[in-house]
Design an enzyme around this catalytic site. Structure first.
Site, PDB file in Angstrom:
ATOM      1  CE  LYS B  22      10.411   0.706   3.857  1.00 21.45           C
ATOM      2  NZ  LYS B  22       9.267   1.261   4.533  1.00 21.45           N
ATOM      3  NE  ARG B  23      20.328  -1.985   8.745  1.00 22.65           N
ATOM      4  CZ  ARG B  23      21.388  -2.765   8.656  1.00 22.65           C
ATOM      5  NH1 ARG B  23      21.954  -2.975   7.489  1.00 22.65           N
ATOM      6  NH2 ARG B  23      21.877  -3.345   9.719  1.00 22.65           N
ATOM      7  CB  CYS B  39       3.205  16.365  -4.694  1.00 24.11           C
ATOM      8  SG  CYS B  39       3.070  15.085  -5.950  1.00 24.11           S
ATOM      9  CB  SER B 160       4.558   4.934  -1.294  1.00 24.35           C
ATOM     10  OG  SER B 160       5.222   4.959  -2.530  1.00 24.35           O
ATOM     11  CG  HIS B 165       2.348   7.124  -9.536  1.00 22.08           C
ATOM     12  ND1 HIS B 165       1.636   7.457  -8.387  1.00 22.08           N
ATOM     13  CD2 HIS B 165       3.077   6.034  -9.205  1.00 22.08           C
ATOM     14  CE1 HIS B 165       1.947   6.621  -7.413  1.00 22.08           C
ATOM     15  NE2 HIS B 165       2.807   5.730  -7.878  1.00 22.08           N
ATOM     16  CD  GLN B 167       5.291   1.983  -9.189  1.00 24.96           C
ATOM     17  OE1 GLN B 167       6.434   1.647  -8.940  1.00 24.96           O
ATOM     18  NE2 GLN B 167       4.307   1.850  -8.314  1.00 24.96           N
ATOM     19  CB  CYS B 195      -8.376 -16.997 -28.791  1.00 26.42           C
ATOM     20  SG  CYS B 195      -8.073 -15.901 -27.382  1.00 26.42           S
ATOM     21  CG  PHE B 307      -7.589 -20.147   2.128  1.00 28.32           C
ATOM     22  CD1 PHE B 307      -7.430 -21.525   2.215  1.00 28.32           C
ATOM     23  CD2 PHE B 307      -8.364 -19.636   1.096  1.00 28.32           C
ATOM     24  CE1 PHE B 307      -8.030 -22.379   1.287  1.00 28.32           C
ATOM     25  CE2 PHE B 307      -8.973 -20.479   0.166  1.00 28.32           C
ATOM     26  CZ  PHE B 307      -8.803 -21.848   0.266  1.00 28.32           C
TER      27      PHE B 307
END
Lengths: 348, 348
Positions: B22-23, B39, B160, B165, B167, B195, B307
């Site tokens: 991204k510029r 889509c 986005s 979906h 990832q 545990c 914070f």
């Protein structure tokens, strides 16, 4: 009373803030919160905040009345409070304690100014003095171990009120993230017999790829491992572990650098949401001479999502070299505030 | 090629993701990104994604053509790539290396469904199998040390694209946050010979204040030190360090619990933004038997601000006991997906 609760796996405490108590139904109106109501922080509305802790005000004016230029009040919905018992309690596998701490708001102007960069250098100096005064006062309570000063600007960055303000939260622990920085600095000193941030300053100046600008006492640069696009660090050239060590001429210079760093940012992207975070040594823990205090400006153009929450790693789509170049080259179009018309800074 | 860069103070790496490059000017259009275009993830548009890595598809259908129900593709703008050199390099005080890793997208439906809770249990099972298959395949690359599976739903939570979906990002380090969990679990085992998450399960069931629901193989609860309102943890009753140890009957049950946890959440607050984060043992590091894998559902109703960024502490305005009660009592109004009309779950 809020409650501190410790995660049973990692050494991280969480504040369950009952004072702000949100019941499930409260979230349904989440988008309606930004209604334009009268501002609690503007001069004349002093009665709408809790009574002031300190204010810098004209002689012969009265507490909680007009006539001030910086005013510090308790947060109306405090996450933490100085009342309560700092004794940790157990309940099976869990640990908890009263929500001991402090939560204050520094109202940075008597006017409804939104951006700190719309202030004068002189006014930003006053704000820095207020941070310092409150930090010095609060550390007298020896239960408090860390004082976090920060500023949120814009709803995306967590600001619920528009009027320019910063906040201070004092906590009864040294947060793990602060400890991690201290340990990192100690480890580096052990290996190199020098301070890592002092060495970073030297390298940044000599490489001159990520510097935004330099002043007599400070440098502002986009850090090598920037987590966020256009992230900036402002660091004093002199090794000081606690920001309250600032001398008067440094305060003047810090104000100038801070205001102009923000001005560069907002000139480049109007209404950019950002957080400001002051990193300084813990208090009431013995002096951490290894620490080198600094301030981070964190624009909120990216979102911390599942990957960041799972790993603690950040993905930054804008290399800091490109960010710094853009910030250096930004023509500083000054959005004139109501009262202030200032010189254009001479940096770059 | 993206780049890993190490923070010179703390042991945290950052991804400078040039592929998403991204510029400065790109951010000015930040609010226009959500345009409703075709889509990429819907069936029939397979050519618009990079070629598929795996797909669960009908017999006699062809790779990168319709006929699939779960499809895994490389991220079109990957933060990391399997190409490049995993050798760390130095530049003065800084360390960096090529952006080695993997970044994949699990397309969870061939239909333009938005919520995972709109799927059938059977379809969620298939998604879990896909996570498992990809995790098992990726760990064959011994440079990779941690595989983070996560899901972002809603723009506020970092999604986005709308189409449901998840990832996967595989990284060449064990992240500090993961290491911190492992160390916490080891420390607890050292002190208590058990545990911590197994003990948490026991205490949650006996206190019955924060349980959302229980199934044969899993419990879902709002953690004692919840950082976020309505945060939920789903944990297997059986001590498993790696989620790929899941057996078939557990996968079935996990799918049911996962879908219904989400359904409770979205029934309570429509279109709630959330992240899902799978916490499991590192790979190619020797087996971390101390770990107990779990999945976190993190609604994004609060904002991480100055914070949180300064201290790593969170302020949660909704006690988990109240959150769990609300979630337990939620009438599960099912938003019927296009293809699926399902039984109402029998929990509570």
């Amino acid at each position: 009373m809020s409650e501190w609760r410790k995660d049973p796996i990692v050494n991280r405490w969480v504040i369950i803030a009952t004072e702000r108590g949100k019941r499930p139904n409260d979230y349904k109106e989440i988008n309606d919160e930004k209604s334009s109501r009268e501002c609690f922080f503007c001069e004349g509305n002093e009665a709408q905040t809790p009574p002031e802790i300190i204010a810098y005000r004209e002689q012969d004016t009265v507490r909680d009345q007009p006539g001030w230029w910086v005013r510090v009040v308790p947060n109306k919905f405090p996450a933490l409070s100085i009342h309560g018992d700092a004794q940790q309690k157990n309940s099976g596998v869990y640990q908890y304690m009263d929500g001991v701490g402090a939560h204050e708001v520094i109202i940075e102007s008597n006017n409804h100014i939104i951006g700190m960069d719309e202030q004068t250098d002189q006014q930003v100096e006053e704000i820095i003095w207020a941070w310092r005064d409150r930090s010095l006062d609060l550390r007298k309570d020896t239960r408090l171990k860390y004082i976090q000063i920060f500023k949120n600007t814009g709803p995306v960055a967590g600001a619920s009120l528009e009027h320019t303000h910063s906040q201070l939260v004092a906590v009864p622990f040294v947060p793990e993230d602060v400890r991690e920085k201290i340990e990192g600095m100690k480890e580096y000193r052990h290996q190199h017999q020098s301070c890592v941030l002092c060495d970073v300053i030297g390298q940044e100046i000599s490489e001159n790829k990520r510097i935004v600008f330099e002043s007599t006492h400070f440098i502002c640069f986009c850090p090598f491992a920037s987590r966020f696009p256009f992230e900036m660090t402002i660091v004093p050239r002199e090794h000081q572990f606690d920001f309250v060590q600032l001398r008067e001429e440094q305060v003047k210079d810090f104000a100038h650098v801070l205001r102009n760093s923000l001005r560069k940012l907002t000139s480049m992207i109007k209404n950019i949401p950002y957080n400001m975070v002051l990193h300084t040594a813990p208090v009431n823990q013995g002096e951490e001479h290894h620490f080198h205090w600094h301030l981070e400006i964190i624009p909120r153009l990216t979102i911390m999502a599942g990957f960041e929450l799972g790993t603690g790693y950040f993905i930054n789509p804008t290399p800091p070299e490109i960010a710094a170049q853009a910030l250096r080259e930004t023509v500083e179009v000054y959005h004139v505030g109501e009262k202030y018309e200032m010189e254009v800074p001479q940096y770059v």
